[in-house]
Design a protein around this motif. Structure first.
Motif, PDB file in Angstrom:
ATOM      1  N   ARG A   1     -12.154  -0.280  -3.469  1.00  0.00           N
ATOM      2  CA  ARG A   1     -11.923  -0.620  -2.068  1.00  0.00           C
ATOM      3  C   ARG A   1     -10.432  -0.842  -1.851  1.00  0.00           C
ATOM      4  N   ILE A   2     -10.004  -0.705  -0.615  1.00  0.00           N
ATOM      5  CA  ILE A   2      -8.592  -0.865  -0.262  1.00  0.00           C
ATOM      6  C   ILE A   2      -8.411  -2.175   0.493  1.00  0.00           C
ATOM      7  N   ILE A   3      -7.443  -2.961   0.038  1.00  0.00           N
ATOM      8  CA  ILE A   3      -7.136  -4.225   0.703  1.00  0.00           C
ATOM      9  C   ILE A   3      -5.641  -4.277   1.021  1.00  0.00           C
ATOM     10  N   ASP A   4      -5.246  -5.230   1.843  1.00  0.00           N
ATOM     11  CA  ASP A   4      -3.838  -5.475   2.142  1.00  0.00           C
ATOM     12  C   ASP A   4      -3.349  -6.661   1.321  1.00  0.00           C
ATOM     13  N   GLU A   5      -2.184  -6.503   0.706  1.00  0.00           N
ATOM     14  CA  GLU A   5      -1.572  -7.590  -0.059  1.00  0.00           C
ATOM     15  C   GLU A   5      -0.100  -7.712   0.337  1.00  0.00           C
ATOM     16  N   PRO A   6       0.491  -8.886   0.186  1.00  0.00           N
ATOM     17  CA  PRO A   6       1.932  -9.008   0.439  1.00  0.00           C
ATOM     18  C   PRO A   6       2.731  -8.102  -0.492  1.00  0.00           C
ATOM     19  N   VAL A   7       3.821  -7.570   0.011  1.00  0.00           N
ATOM     20  CA  VAL A   7       4.711  -6.740  -0.813  1.00  0.00           C
ATOM     21  C   VAL A   7       5.535  -7.661  -1.704  1.00  0.00           C
ATOM     22  N   GLY A   8       5.417  -7.507  -3.010  1.00  0.00           N
ATOM     23  CA  GLY A   8       6.132  -8.381  -3.935  1.00  0.00           C
ATOM     24  C   GLY A   8       7.610  -8.047  -4.033  1.00  0.00           C
ATOM     25  N   ASP A   9       8.415  -9.028  -4.381  1.00  0.00           N
ATOM     26  CA  ASP A   9       9.837  -8.816  -4.621  1.00  0.00           C
ATOM     27  C   ASP A   9      10.079  -8.601  -6.111  1.00  0.00           C
ATOM     28  N   PRO A  10      11.022  -7.731  -6.457  1.00  0.00           N
ATOM     29  CA  PRO A  10      11.296  -7.506  -7.881  1.00  0.00           C
ATOM     30  C   PRO A  10      12.006  -8.687  -8.521  1.00  0.00           C
ATOM     31  N   GLY A  11      11.702  -8.920  -9.824  1.00  0.00           N
ATOM     32  CA  GLY A  11      12.428  -9.928 -10.592  1.00  0.00           C
ATOM     33  C   GLY A  11      13.779  -9.402 -11.028  1.00  0.00           C
ATOM     34  N   ILE A  12      14.475 -10.202 -11.827  1.00  0.00           N
ATOM     35  CA  ILE A  12      15.864  -9.852 -12.147  1.00  0.00           C
ATOM     36  C   ILE A  12      16.037  -8.477 -12.770  1.00  0.00           C
ATOM     37  N   ASP A  13      15.100  -8.045 -13.636  1.00  0.00           N
ATOM     38  CA  ASP A  13      15.255  -6.754 -14.312  1.00  0.00           C
ATOM     39  C   ASP A  13      14.209  -5.753 -13.828  1.00  0.00           C
ATOM     40  N   GLU A  14      13.774  -5.911 -12.586  1.00  0.00           N
ATOM     41  CA  GLU A  14      12.692  -5.069 -12.071  1.00  0.00           C
ATOM     42  C   GLU A  14      13.140  -4.255 -10.852  1.00  0.00           C
ATOM     43  N   VAL A  15      12.351  -3.231 -10.564  1.00  0.00           N
ATOM     44  CA  VAL A  15      12.550  -2.440  -9.345  1.00  0.00           C
ATOM     45  C   VAL A  15      11.233  -2.408  -8.577  1.00  0.00           C
ATOM     46  N   ARG A  16      11.340  -2.320  -7.265  1.00  0.00           N
ATOM     47  CA  ARG A  16      10.146  -2.100  -6.446  1.00  0.00           C
ATOM     48  C   ARG A  16      10.162  -0.664  -5.958  1.00  0.00           C
ATOM     49  N   ILE A  17       9.014  -0.022  -6.056  1.00  0.00           N
ATOM     50  CA  ILE A  17       8.890   1.394  -5.712  1.00  0.00           C
ATOM     51  C   ILE A  17       7.962   1.556  -4.512  1.00  0.00           C
ATOM     52  N   LYS A  18       8.423   2.290  -3.538  1.00  0.00           N
ATOM     53  CA  LYS A  18       7.550   2.728  -2.454  1.00  0.00           C
ATOM     54  C   LYS A  18       6.868   4.010  -2.929  1.00  0.00           C
ATOM     55  N   VAL A  19       5.585   3.914  -3.195  1.00  0.00           N
ATOM     56  CA  VAL A  19       4.857   4.998  -3.846  1.00  0.00           C
ATOM     57  C   VAL A  19       4.610   6.140  -2.861  1.00  0.00           C
ATOM     58  N   GLU A  20       4.846   7.360  -3.331  1.00  0.00           N
ATOM     59  CA  GLU A  20       4.579   8.552  -2.533  1.00  0.00           C
ATOM     60  C   GLU A  20       3.322   9.279  -2.998  1.00  0.00           C
ATOM     61  N   ALA A  21       3.067   9.267  -4.298  1.00  0.00           N
ATOM     62  CA  ALA A  21       1.892   9.964  -4.826  1.00  0.00           C
ATOM     63  C   ALA A  21       1.537   9.378  -6.184  1.00  0.00           C
ATOM     64  N   ILE A  22       0.253   9.442  -6.516  1.00  0.00           N
ATOM     65  CA  ILE A  22      -0.224   8.980  -7.827  1.00  0.00           C
ATOM     66  C   ILE A  22      -1.050  10.078  -8.474  1.00  0.00           C
ATOM     67  N   GLY A  23      -1.039  10.102  -9.800  1.00  0.00           N
ATOM     68  CA  GLY A  23      -1.884  11.014 -10.551  1.00  0.00           C
ATOM     69  C   GLY A  23      -3.148  10.285 -10.991  1.00  0.00           C
ATOM     70  N   ILE A  24      -4.291  10.949 -10.885  1.00  0.00           N
ATOM     71  CA  ILE A  24      -5.568  10.384 -11.310  1.00  0.00           C
ATOM     72  C   ILE A  24      -5.841  10.833 -12.745  1.00  0.00           C
ATOM     73  N   ASN A  25      -6.161   9.882 -13.604  1.00  0.00           N
ATOM     74  CA  ASN A  25      -6.368  10.176 -15.020  1.00  0.00           C
ATOM     75  C   ASN A  25      -7.763   9.782 -15.478  1.00  0.00           C
ATOM     76  N   ARG A  26      -8.207  10.423 -16.555  1.00  0.00           N
ATOM     77  CA  ARG A  26      -9.521  10.111 -17.099  1.00  0.00           C
ATOM     78  C   ARG A  26      -9.628   8.644 -17.498  1.00  0.00           C
ATOM     79  N   LEU A  27      -8.519   8.055 -17.944  1.00  0.00           N
ATOM     80  CA  LEU A  27      -8.532   6.632 -18.288  1.00  0.00           C
ATOM     81  C   LEU A  27      -8.904   5.779 -17.076  1.00  0.00           C
ATOM     82  N   ASP A  28      -8.450   6.176 -15.891  1.00  0.00           N
ATOM     83  CA  ASP A  28      -8.790   5.432 -14.677  1.00  0.00           C
ATOM     84  C   ASP A  28     -10.306   5.398 -14.486  1.00  0.00           C
ATOM     85  N   GLN A  29     -10.924   6.549 -14.677  1.00  0.00           N
ATOM     86  CA  GLN A  29     -12.374   6.642 -14.540  1.00  0.00           C
ATOM     87  C   GLN A  29     -13.082   5.748 -15.557  1.00  0.00           C
ATOM     88  N   MET A  30     -12.604   5.767 -16.790  1.00  0.00           N
ATOM     89  CA  MET A  30     -13.238   4.968 -17.832  1.00  0.00           C
ATOM     90  C   MET A  30     -13.149   3.477 -17.518  1.00  0.00           C
TER      91      MET A  30
END
Length: 326
Positions: A17-46
């Motif tokens: 299901r899809i929910i709304d969550e607050p957009v998190g801020d990156p920590g000191i050594d992190e980046v935040r990514i605005k996602v454009e596309a995702i790949g679906i993998n067999r591991l996701d299904q498992m």
């Protein structure tokens, strides 16, 4: 707010299901990514179906290890990246907490690489997991060389197609294994030197026929299951290597009696190593630039159709990658 796919129990695709969550801020050594596309993998299904290779945290578990997008926020100590840079995610070992099925994700800065020039978001989402798995197993782990005969099972999967292209880029000879004759033409067009169709070909006999009786130098297997022992017989005795990278068949796999080397490859062995990631990225970027590597897209869904995307994955008829655009 950011839309995120979650599930509170394991089961059929409808648990997503899809929910709304607050957009998190990156920590000191992190980046935040605005996602454009995702790949679906067999591991996701498992993971979604309750067959995760490790425990997952529920309820409110997330999914996804593969994504591409643009950096839209930087942590205080991040260097070498700028807002607006297009990137590809290289590893999400804790997908149930930080999975990529979302409009925004926050990751350590060393878990992304620059998106190769010339790749749009859909193709970039189909790149990393398949190609880094095939490269890591064939090149980093078993040292594939020019002239090696490489037998590739589940050849129409995203990993199988990547392995065919990478073998050709190295100068090896890829032999593709598929269950269905209908996939022969696309496998040959991708670069397979020969296609073995298990509906009417004997894998061992056909492999020896295509290798002048010697057997395959390397067998790359994504299936496991009862057929593993037969695959081992298709490899060169004593000098052949069988490397497994997946488990599409959940049935027990008998231990082969053939005198070959067997390796169980897990991609995190290399994708969590920054030095190895740089090697993989350089190889893939060069292959994209020269045209030797070109991700195969089976179908594209939107995030709103994530349940349909998982149903399509479960049917098992796809050739190449299922991609979800955000």
């Amino acid at each position: 707010m950011s839309r995120v796919v979650v599930f509170d129990e394991t089961g059929a695709p409808e648990v997503l299901r899809i929910i709304d969550e607050p957009v998190g801020d990156p920590g000191i050594d992190e980046v935040r990514i605005k996602v454009e596309a995702i790949g679906i993998n067999r591991l996701d299904q498992m993971v979604r179906a309750g067959m995760s290779p490790r425990p997952i945290r529920m309820p409110h578990a997330r999914l996804g290890v593969e994504a591409t997008g643009t950096i839209d926020a930087l942590g205080a100590e991040v260097e070498g990246w700028a807002i607006g840079d297009a990137v590809v995610v290289t590893a999400v070992p804790d997908m149930d907490i930080n999975g990529t099925y979302a409009e925004h994700i926050v990751l350590p800065a060393d878990r992304v690489i620059a998106r190769p020039a010339g790749l749009d978001a859909t193709s970039a989402a189909a790149l990393w997991v398949a190609y880094s798995t095939a490269y890591g197993a064939l090149v980093e782990k078993v040292a594939m060389r020019p002239g090696h005969h490489v037998l590739i099972t589940a050849a129409s999967s995203s990993v199988g197609l990547a392995a065919i292209q990478i073998a050709n880029q190295i100068g090896a000879v890829p032999l593709a294994v598929t269950r269905h004759a209908a996939k022969r033409d696309i496998l040959l067009a991708t670069g397979a030197a020969a296609v073995i169709v298990t509906d009417h070909d004997d894998v061992v006999e056909a492999t020896h026929r295509h290798t002048a009786g010697a057997g395959a130098d390397i067998v790359l297997d994504s299936v496991m299951g009862p057929g593993l022992a037969q695959l081992a017989d298709a490899a060169k005795p004593f000098s052949g290597t069988l490397v497994t990278v997946g488990w599409l068949d959940p049935r027990p796999a008998p231990f082969p009696a053939s005198p070959i080397t067997m390796i169980r490859y897990m991609s995190f062995e290399h994708t969590l190593d920054p030095v190895a990631v740089r090697r993989i990225a350089a190889f893939l970027t060069a292959g994209i630039r020269t045209g030797a590597l070109h991700p195969t897209i089976d179908s594209v869904f939107t995030l709103d159709d994530i349940v349909a995307a998982h149903h399509h994955l479960e049917q098992g008829h796809q050739v190449g990658k299922i991609v979800v655009t955000i």
